[in-house]
Design a protein around this motif. Sequence first.
Motif, mmCIF file in Angstrom:
data_model
loop_
_atom_site.group_PDB
_atom_site.id
_atom_site.type_symbol
_atom_site.label_atom_id
_atom_site.label_comp_id
_atom_site.label_asym_id
_atom_site.label_seq_id
_atom_site.Cartn_x
_atom_site.Cartn_y
_atom_site.Cartn_z
ATOM 1 N N SER A 289 -4.438 6.154 -0.535
ATOM 2 C CA SER A 289 -3.255 5.380 -0.885
ATOM 3 C C SER A 289 -2.522 5.032 0.393
ATOM 4 O O SER A 289 -2.025 5.920 1.083
ATOM 5 N N ALA B 15 -0.743 -0.896 3.142
ATOM 6 C CA ALA B 15 -1.490 -1.912 2.392
ATOM 7 C C ALA B 15 -0.791 -2.305 1.097
ATOM 8 O O ALA B 15 -1.176 -3.282 0.457
ATOM 9 N N SER C 89 -1.015 -1.023 -1.645
ATOM 10 C CA SER C 89 -2.044 -0.989 -2.680
ATOM 11 C C SER C 89 -2.834 0.294 -2.534
ATOM 12 O O SER C 89 -2.968 0.840 -1.435
ATOM 13 N N GLU C 90 -3.375 0.762 -3.628
ATOM 14 C CA GLU C 90 -4.354 1.844 -3.549
ATOM 15 C C GLU C 90 -5.607 1.293 -2.891
ATOM 16 O O GLU C 90 -5.980 0.136 -3.111
ATOM 17 N N LEU C 91 -6.268 2.111 -2.078
ATOM 18 C CA LEU C 91 -7.506 1.719 -1.426
ATOM 19 C C LEU C 91 -8.641 2.584 -1.962
ATOM 20 O O LEU C 91 -8.515 3.809 -2.012
ATOM 21 N N TYR D 61 -11.342 -0.954 -0.186
ATOM 22 C CA TYR D 61 -10.919 -2.164 -0.887
ATOM 23 C C TYR D 61 -9.536 -1.966 -1.521
ATOM 24 O O TYR D 61 -9.351 -1.026 -2.291
ATOM 25 N N PRO D 62 -8.576 -2.841 -1.224
ATOM 26 C CA PRO D 62 -7.290 -2.775 -1.932
ATOM 27 C C PRO D 62 -7.482 -3.132 -3.404
ATOM 28 O O PRO D 62 -8.017 -4.198 -3.726
ATOM 29 N N THR D 63 -7.076 -2.234 -4.287
ATOM 30 C CA THR D 63 -7.295 -2.495 -5.714
ATOM 31 C C THR D 63 -6.390 -3.596 -6.248
ATOM 32 O O THR D 63 -6.684 -4.189 -7.293
ATOM 33 N N ARG D 64 -5.323 -3.888 -5.534
ATOM 34 C CA ARG D 64 -4.373 -4.900 -6.001
ATOM 35 C C ARG D 64 -4.974 -6.301 -6.028
ATOM 36 O O ARG D 64 -4.443 -7.195 -6.697
ATOM 37 N N GLN D 65 -6.077 -6.502 -5.317
ATOM 38 C CA GLN D 65 -6.682 -7.838 -5.275
ATOM 39 C C GLN D 65 -7.533 -8.140 -6.499
ATOM 40 O O GLN D 65 -8.046 -9.259 -6.620
ATOM 41 N N GLU E 155 -7.004 -7.815 7.737
ATOM 42 C CA GLU E 155 -5.755 -7.055 7.723
ATOM 43 C C GLU E 155 -4.553 -7.992 7.765
ATOM 44 O O GLU E 155 -3.577 -7.808 7.027
ATOM 45 N N TRP F 174 -4.280 -9.788 4.418
ATOM 46 C CA TRP F 174 -3.770 -8.934 3.344
ATOM 47 C C TRP F 174 -2.276 -8.672 3.511
ATOM 48 O O TRP F 174 -1.532 -8.670 2.535
#
Length: 204
Positions: free
Chosen positions: A92, A96, A98-100, A138-142, A163, A166
Motif C-alpha cells: 500500500s 501512489a 492506490s493499493e499496489l 500494479y496500482p489497483t485504482r487503474q 510514475e 500515474w
Amino acid sequence: MQLNEDERKETAQLASEMARALMRLQPADRTRIRRKLREADRASSSDLSAVFEQVIKPASHSFEMRGAGLGASVSVEDGRAALPVESGGSLSGDWARSELLGAGALAARLHVSTATVANWRAAGHVVAFRRDRRNFLYPTRQFHRGLPTPRMDEICACFPSQEDAWEWLVEPNVAMGGKPPIDWLQAGHAETVVRAAEGMLDYA
C-alpha cells in the motif's frame, strides 16, 4: 472574474512557466508547493505570483543543480525495487494513492490469468511499476469493473515515465473540477483526459 485578452495571455504564459518548472521537481517539492498554493487559494494575484517566485522557481533550480558530488544516483525503478513487499504481493503506497499488487495477487483479484496481466502490461494498457528485473507492481485504482481503464496507453505516452503519468492521473486537477484525471477517465470523459495529457507534452 472575467479576464480580458491580455490577462488571458499573461495567465497562459504563467501557467506554462509553472508547468515546466513543476515537471522538474521532486515529489517532496511538489507536496510543499501544493500546500503553499492551498494557503494562497484566496490570495490576490500578486500573492500567487510570489508563490511562484519564492517557492516554485527556487525548487526547480535546486532540482536542476542536484547531483554534483553526491555519488551515483538511483533510478526510480531501482528505488521502487528496493521497497519491501508483503508475502501476498501487496504494497500500500501513499505515494501512489492506490493499493499496489503483484501480478499474481492482481490476477487472483480480477479472476484472470497472470498471462492476461502480462499481456495488458506488454500492450501498454496498464501502468506497471518495476519491482525488480522480472516482477512488477500494479496500482489497483487503474482497474474499472475488473478491466483496465481504457486509453491508458495514450496517456502514459505523454509522460517521461509511468510514475510521472500515474502521479498526474491521481492528483486533483483544476481543469477537471478538482477531481483526479483517473476519476474522469473512469466516468467516461476519456477525450477530455487524453487531450489534457497531450497538453503536458508541451512541458516535457
